[in-house]
Design a protein around this motif. Sequence first.
Motif, PDB file in Angstrom:
ATOM      1  N   ASP A  10       0.852  -1.187   0.000  1.00  0.00           N
ATOM      2  CA  ASP A  10       0.000   0.000   0.000  1.00  0.00           C
ATOM      3  C   ASP A  10       0.896   1.248   0.000  1.00  0.00           C
ATOM      4  OD1 ASP A  10      -2.176   1.441  -0.027  1.00  0.00           O
ATOM      5  OD2 ASP A  10      -2.620   1.361   2.103  1.00  0.00           O
ATOM      6  N   ALA A  11       2.037   1.184   0.733  1.00  0.00           N
ATOM      7  CA  ALA A  11       2.943   2.353   0.792  1.00  0.00           C
ATOM      8  C   ALA A  11       4.215   2.000   0.029  1.00  0.00           C
ATOM      9  CB  ALA A  11       3.261   2.671   2.240  1.00  0.00           C
ATOM     10  N   GLY A  12       4.060   1.562  -1.245  1.00  0.00           N
ATOM     11  CA  GLY A  12       5.226   1.092  -2.014  1.00  0.00           C
ATOM     12  C   GLY A  12       6.274   2.186  -2.184  1.00  0.00           C
ATOM     13  N   LEU A  13       5.843   3.393  -2.563  1.00  0.00           N
ATOM     14  CA  LEU A  13       6.816   4.471  -2.831  1.00  0.00           C
ATOM     15  C   LEU A  13       7.611   4.780  -1.567  1.00  0.00           C
ATOM     16  CD1 LEU A  13       7.615   6.384  -5.093  1.00  0.00           C
ATOM     17  CD2 LEU A  13       6.001   8.021  -4.176  1.00  0.00           C
ATOM     18  N   LEU A  14       6.900   4.803  -0.432  1.00  0.00           N
ATOM     19  CA  LEU A  14       7.584   5.124   0.832  1.00  0.00           C
ATOM     20  C   LEU A  14       8.631   4.048   1.134  1.00  0.00           C
ATOM     21  CD1 LEU A  14       7.364   7.325   2.919  1.00  0.00           C
ATOM     22  CD2 LEU A  14       5.939   5.812   4.286  1.00  0.00           C
ATOM     23  N   SER A  42      -2.467   7.575  -4.881  1.00  0.00           N
ATOM     24  CA  SER A  42      -2.085   6.423  -4.033  1.00  0.00           C
ATOM     25  C   SER A  42      -0.578   6.290  -4.045  1.00  0.00           C
ATOM     26  CB  SER A  42      -2.698   5.134  -4.584  1.00  0.00           C
ATOM     27  OG  SER A  42      -1.830   4.070  -4.262  1.00  0.00           O
ATOM     28  N   LEU A  43      -0.042   5.749  -2.950  1.00  0.00           N
ATOM     29  CA  LEU A  43       1.412   5.543  -2.879  1.00  0.00           C
ATOM     30  C   LEU A  43       1.800   4.214  -3.513  1.00  0.00           C
ATOM     31  CD1 LEU A  43       2.334   6.758   0.730  1.00  0.00           C
ATOM     32  CD2 LEU A  43       3.468   7.423  -1.377  1.00  0.00           C
ATOM     33  N   SER A  44       0.792   3.379  -3.810  1.00  0.00           N
ATOM     34  CA  SER A  44       1.157   2.049  -4.328  1.00  0.00           C
ATOM     35  C   SER A  44       1.466   2.160  -5.817  1.00  0.00           C
ATOM     36  CB  SER A  44      -0.022   1.097  -4.086  1.00  0.00           C
ATOM     37  OG  SER A  44      -0.213   0.338  -5.247  1.00  0.00           O
ATOM     38  N   LEU A  45       2.644   1.670  -6.207  1.00  0.00           N
ATOM     39  CA  LEU A  45       3.121   1.875  -7.590  1.00  0.00           C
ATOM     40  C   LEU A  45       2.205   1.236  -8.638  1.00  0.00           C
ATOM     41  CD1 LEU A  45       6.947   1.670  -6.932  1.00  0.00           C
ATOM     42  CD2 LEU A  45       5.506   3.656  -7.344  1.00  0.00           C
ATOM     43  N   PRO A  46       1.725  -0.010  -8.440  1.00  0.00           N
ATOM     44  CA  PRO A  46       0.809  -0.539  -9.488  1.00  0.00           C
ATOM     45  C   PRO A  46      -0.392   0.377  -9.708  1.00  0.00           C
ATOM     46  CG  PRO A  46       1.501  -2.274  -7.998  1.00  0.00           C
ATOM     47  CD  PRO A  46       2.039  -1.001  -7.439  1.00  0.00           C
ATOM     48  N   LYS A  47      -0.878   1.006  -8.657  1.00  0.00           N
ATOM     49  CA  LYS A  47      -2.024   1.922  -8.861  1.00  0.00           C
ATOM     50  C   LYS A  47      -1.596   3.130  -9.680  1.00  0.00           C
ATOM     51  CE  LYS A  47      -4.992   0.762  -4.923  1.00  0.00           C
ATOM     52  NZ  LYS A  47      -4.034  -0.154  -4.211  1.00  0.00           N
ATOM     53  N   VAL A  85      -5.089  -0.266   8.610  1.00  0.00           N
ATOM     54  CA  VAL A  85      -5.292   1.177   8.324  1.00  0.00           C
ATOM     55  C   VAL A  85      -4.633   1.459   6.969  1.00  0.00           C
ATOM     56  CG1 VAL A  85      -4.670   3.484   9.035  1.00  0.00           C
ATOM     57  CG2 VAL A  85      -5.174   1.715  10.773  1.00  0.00           C
ATOM     58  N   THR A  86      -5.374   1.918   6.009  1.00  0.00           N
ATOM     59  CA  THR A  86      -4.742   2.185   4.705  1.00  0.00           C
ATOM     60  C   THR A  86      -4.199   3.618   4.689  1.00  0.00           C
ATOM     61  OG1 THR A  86      -6.733   3.145   3.840  1.00  0.00           O
ATOM     62  CG2 THR A  86      -6.520   0.758   3.630  1.00  0.00           C
ATOM     63  N   MET A  87      -3.358   3.831   3.751  1.00  0.00           N
ATOM     64  CA  MET A  87      -2.726   5.164   3.622  1.00  0.00           C
ATOM     65  C   MET A  87      -3.817   6.233   3.485  1.00  0.00           C
ATOM     66  SD  MET A  87       0.425   4.558   3.665  1.00  0.00           S
ATOM     67  CE  MET A  87       0.962   6.187   3.139  1.00  0.00           C
ATOM     68  N   GLN A  88      -4.865   5.828   2.733  1.00  0.00           N
ATOM     69  CA  GLN A  88      -5.939   6.806   2.491  1.00  0.00           C
ATOM     70  C   GLN A  88      -6.450   7.349   3.817  1.00  0.00           C
ATOM     71  OE1 GLN A  88      -6.419   6.527  -0.834  1.00  0.00           O
ATOM     72  NE2 GLN A  88      -7.699   8.379  -1.004  1.00  0.00           N
ATOM     73  N   GLN A  89      -6.732   6.426   4.728  1.00  0.00           N
ATOM     74  CA  GLN A  89      -7.316   6.887   6.002  1.00  0.00           C
ATOM     75  C   GLN A  89      -6.314   7.763   6.745  1.00  0.00           C
ATOM     76  OE1 GLN A  89      -7.907   2.903   7.062  1.00  0.00           O
ATOM     77  NE2 GLN A  89     -10.155   2.954   6.861  1.00  0.00           N
ATOM     78  N   GLY A 146      -4.064   9.621   5.450  1.00  0.00           N
ATOM     79  CA  GLY A 146      -4.019  10.939   4.804  1.00  0.00           C
ATOM     80  C   GLY A 146      -5.221  11.782   5.215  1.00  0.00           C
ATOM     81  N   ASN A 147      -6.407  11.147   5.155  1.00  0.00           N
ATOM     82  CA  ASN A 147      -7.607  11.929   5.519  1.00  0.00           C
ATOM     83  C   ASN A 147      -7.515  12.394   6.966  1.00  0.00           C
ATOM     84  OD1 ASN A 147      -8.409  11.408   3.004  1.00  0.00           O
ATOM     85  ND2 ASN A 147      -9.736   9.666   3.528  1.00  0.00           N
ATOM     86  N   ALA A 148      -7.043  11.478   7.834  1.00  0.00           N
ATOM     87  CA  ALA A 148      -6.971  11.864   9.257  1.00  0.00           C
ATOM     88  C   ALA A 148      -6.021  13.062   9.390  1.00  0.00           C
ATOM     89  CB  ALA A 148      -6.448  10.690  10.077  1.00  0.00           C
ATOM     90  N   LEU A 149      -4.898  12.988   8.706  1.00  0.00           N
ATOM     91  CA  LEU A 149      -3.940  14.110   8.849  1.00  0.00           C
ATOM     92  C   LEU A 149      -4.553  15.413   8.357  1.00  0.00           C
ATOM     93  CD1 LEU A 149      -0.416  12.701   7.866  1.00  0.00           C
ATOM     94  CD2 LEU A 149      -1.178  13.675  10.023  1.00  0.00           C
ATOM     95  N   MET A 150      -5.315  15.292   7.279  1.00  0.00           N
ATOM     96  CA  MET A 150      -5.856  16.547   6.725  1.00  0.00           C
ATOM     97  C   MET A 150      -7.169  16.914   7.427  1.00  0.00           C
ATOM     98  SD  MET A 150      -4.071  18.125   4.723  1.00  0.00           S
ATOM     99  CE  MET A 150      -2.356  17.669   4.824  1.00  0.00           C
ATOM    100  N   GLY A 151      -7.795  15.956   8.048  1.00  0.00           N
ATOM    101  CA  GLY A 151      -9.087  16.247   8.692  1.00  0.00           C
ATOM    102  C   GLY A 151      -8.863  16.694  10.118  1.00  0.00           C
ATOM    103  N   PRO A 152      -9.176  15.833  11.074  1.00  0.00           N
ATOM    104  CA  PRO A 152      -9.142  16.268  12.485  1.00  0.00           C
ATOM    105  C   PRO A 152      -7.759  16.719  12.942  1.00  0.00           C
ATOM    106  CG  PRO A 152      -9.460  13.873  12.311  1.00  0.00           C
ATOM    107  CD  PRO A 152      -9.649  14.451  10.957  1.00  0.00           C
ATOM    108  N   TYR A 153      -6.682  16.145  12.354  1.00  0.00           N
ATOM    109  CA  TYR A 153      -5.368  16.467  12.940  1.00  0.00           C
ATOM    110  C   TYR A 153      -4.648  17.548  12.131  1.00  0.00           C
ATOM    111  CZ  TYR A 153      -6.149  12.277  15.648  1.00  0.00           C
ATOM    112  OH  TYR A 153      -6.678  11.365  16.496  1.00  0.00           O
TER     113      TYR A 153
END
Lengths: 415, 391, 166, 198
Positions: free
Chosen positions: B129-133, B189-194, C123-127, C129-136
């Motif tokens: 999910d965080a491939g780039l990182l 997204s950070l994932s490279l395939p995406k 927890v996916t990156m999306q969440q 990111g949203n958390a960082l930009m939302g409440p925090y």
Amino acid sequence: MSTFETIPESTSQTSAEHLAERLSKSITAAAEADRREGWNRPPVFLPESENGVLEVAMGPHHPSTHGVFRMDVSVDGERVIRLKPVFGYLHRNHEKIAEGTAYLASMPYTDRLDYFCSLTNNWAYALAVEKLAGIQVPERAEYIRVILAELTRIQNHAAAVGFLLQDMGASGTPLMYAFREREKILDLFEQLTGSRMMCNYMRFGGCRVDVTDAWLDRARRLVAGMPQFVDEFEALLTTNEILMVRCQGIGALKPDLAVNAGVTGPMLRATGVNYDLRKVDHYGIYDRFKFRIPLGDHGDVYDRYMVRILEIREAVHILEQALKEIPAGPIMDPKTKLRGFRPKPGEAYGRIEAPKGELGFYLISDGGSNPYRYRVRPPSMINLTVLEDMCLGHNVADVVVILGSVDIVLGEVDR
Amino acid sequence: MAATFDQIFILFRNWLVHFLPPAWQPAAGALLGVIGIVAVFPGLFALTTLLERKGLGRMQNRYGPNRVGPFGLLQPVADGLKALTKEDVVPFNANGLMHLLAPLVMVVTVFMSFAVLPMGRHMELVDMDAGLLFFFAMGAATELSVFMAGWSSRNKYSILGAMRAVAQMISYEVPMLLSSVAVVMIAGSLSLPKVVAAQNHYTGIFPHWYVFTPWGFGAALMFAIAAIAETNRSPFDLPEGESEIIAGYHTEYSGFKFALFFLAEYLGMFALSGLGVTLFMGGWSAPFSFLTWIPSWIWFFAKVMLAICVFIWMRGTLPRLRQDQLMNFAWKFVLPYSLLVLLVTAFWRFLPPGWERWVVCTVILAVAYVVMGRAAFKLKRVGPRSYRYAE
Amino acid sequence: MSIPFYLISALTIAGAVAAMTLKNTLHCALALTIALAGIAFLFLGLDAQFVGFAQILVYIGAVAILVVFAVLLTRSGESLLPAKRARTWLAGLAIAAVTFLVLGWSVLASLYGLPNETAAPSVTMQQIGNALMGPYVFPLEVVAVLLTAATVGAVIVAMHEKARNK
Amino acid sequence: MLGEGILKGLAQTAKNFAGSYVSEERLTTVQYPEERLPVAEASRVFPFLVFDGSEWLGGMRCVACQICEKECPPKCIYIEKSKDKKPDYVGKQQFYPVRFDIDISVCMSCQICVEVCPFEAIKMDTAFELATDDRFGGLLLDRQQLAKSNEYYHSIHPTEASEVDARLDEEKVKAEAKAKAAAPAAAAKPPAPAGGKD
């Protein structure tokens, strides 16, 4: 400073065994020091004198010094605060040997002075002896001398710029282009004089071998192709941002310091001083040709580079005119004797505009068959004396580039 | 037929793995993937050393190696054997463990960063999910190994070289991150395939690669400059500047350890060009819509080799930058411009699609580039000069 | 608790202890790096990818390099500091014990409320990111301002130093 | 625009890269052992002694006058004169070198010996592949190793050799004319002592 350790003559072992024994002693001493203070003895790799100054010795086998030449550089952080050039590694006692050999026998040794431009060395020596003995040189020989000198200037400047870029890190491409053109010129020299770099071609009162028409045609074709090479070279280098940033403002030399230090050649003209022996001395037949002298304004590495490139273009103009107007006729003054040549006592100083600067030969004759005193004015060595003034304040990477821009050849510096 | 050929490696792996009991299958599959990477890329490294020397040769009007094997094809084998048989000299009071560990750490971390690169449709080793990182995390570890190499060989030149190399890598890692963040902003997204999937559609025959958008081109340019500096190549190869300090941090290495450093440098080049290709040039997607029948992994490796050729081309042409110029360039040109690219990407993202956002972004980026370039040169009084002549 | 967890935690503790006890300061710095890497693997063990990779990127990529730079530039990496015993070792030990107790109590207290063996929430990156930009978003901006101030301070200090020895 | 010069430079190397496949002028490498550059006619490596006819000692032109030994700058020639004499190309009785060594590790191929030799006896060779594993003896060539025929001389320096032959023939003609003119005077004197010319 480091005094030279004298090897006692009287020892029974040969000097090699003596050195080997002393070397092994020093290694065991280092090992014992390690054991005494525990294996983690403070390393010897950062020889720091008192105030954080780092002594760096660049050479004599440093990859970027042009031949055997050493620079003791004291560096404070990245800035150079003291630079002592040390040369003499290639000293061959040329001047003393010349005092013991005949005038003609020294001619092949002059090839080995500045081994990039043997023909201009020959010409300077021949000029000095002709002044000493008052010999006249026929017309055709003068034209041949000008043609060969300008060809030498082209291949020397091309090689000098190539080596300068090599020091700046361009992995050999400009050098290979410069050498591709230089090979053509050296082939011309080989067809005429017999050897590519050690030509030994000029004699007192003219030249050794006559120039054939086929050779002249080849020379004309080469000169015709030269502007295209210089355009390509400039397209690759002159407006290259990295080259501009690395060269402009580096190693600037002020005109008055240059004149006082006796600097001559492209280095002097880069500082803006209009001094070119071809226009000052009017030697040879340079007055018959129309050519201009490029002058720089800042006297830094970039100006020296540009002055050399523009001098190649001017040399091409001279060659075009000389190759067009070369007359027929004898190439040797019949009166000069090859052997038993004894000029009347007296002294003479003959100098020409060699690619590196004012190359002069000072001869004192006592009437004998070999000179009483034979002195060479080496432009490379004299241009080198201002190296420290140019390098102060810059960092180590620039010292290498500044040395490259001075364009020294150690054969001439050490003689 | 094309689909099976496209997925040939995946099918081959599944076929091989199904012999094993189900409990071991995932592990065996992963192992085969790793073996694939560890076999392919060092092979590519051998080919690239030859490609580099022949390319440089041809640029310099000469042949390049052609004596060992036909057209010099066995030259890498000869180099490899030479590296293996050369004596491995360790300096007298060098720190043995660290001296050995440095090249290993470097090669291992660079190999790990390949795990994330999508080399073809469904052909990434790990779809994180965080491939780039992860990729940049592995990149950060190579600096440490440069330090270990520089310090452990106890030689003044290698210390200087190590410090310069690390300073250079750190200052060019920041713009590289920023330019890849621009891609993340658009791809979402950070994932490279995406990221590759986001670029893998066409209008007419032209692909939606990010490099063809104004912000993408700016980001790709900054990414390229940073990538060249990160791998210590061509105009930025000061750490092993032969002409000043002999060979930088790997002065005291010889034999196979030196070959490992060499391998790590080239793998770093592959990894970074792979990432650059994935982020900006559509990873494994075909350049034109009618070419999609060619397997996807061929496109990925073709683009990586194209990027390697640009590396070699730069090495054959450009002189080297000095250390302080290199750092000034990073902090005073590449980084500000990357921040600007981020701003422009934000504009691009929130402006409605249409020709206005193309014009706005292109104008901002172009004007900024020219103005900053001229200011940088004006500041240092550098520029083309004219020369006077005397009669 | 699986075997790799024990392995990694042992590695981390060993790294931390080595960082304290090794003679050569540079070896300590590298031991510290191993400890930080261990912590990163622990995060990855908990499938918290973002935090794990951020840990590697920030701590190993920047902090460890900073420590090593500092050690090298002050050139004390090699000199052999005589490991003499600090006179106030008793006070040091007492403070260490107190901090350990406080930390231990807070960890145990928080453990009490959690139902054990629940799968960590994926927890996916999306969440994040949203958390960082939302409440925090406010703490994020405060940290950003803090970092900018730190960089500007560093530049001023460096500038000052350069001006002094021009 | 920043990078303009760099792009022009890159274009230049690209042109050379492409050119090396296309134009002859942009690929200058000569694969030495397989391909060879034609040796320039005037090129000189190390000296050799010329002999006329087939037998190398009898036809050797060198008369051991030791001028080249005196004039050689690095003093790399060593000559020992013979006691007896042998007829040269004109028939006149001349000395010949019992020993004629050139140390080619000292010789710098400056061809001054060729210039000062009044008898056209020593010329410059063009063979440059002279590597030997014996540092001392191998590089000291004696007169037999140095002696090469006039035909060989014609093969390596055609124009120069033909000029030299023209000059020698001219001298031979002059010498015979003088001999014919001197013959009646000798006949007027008491008959010539023993040992006439062949």
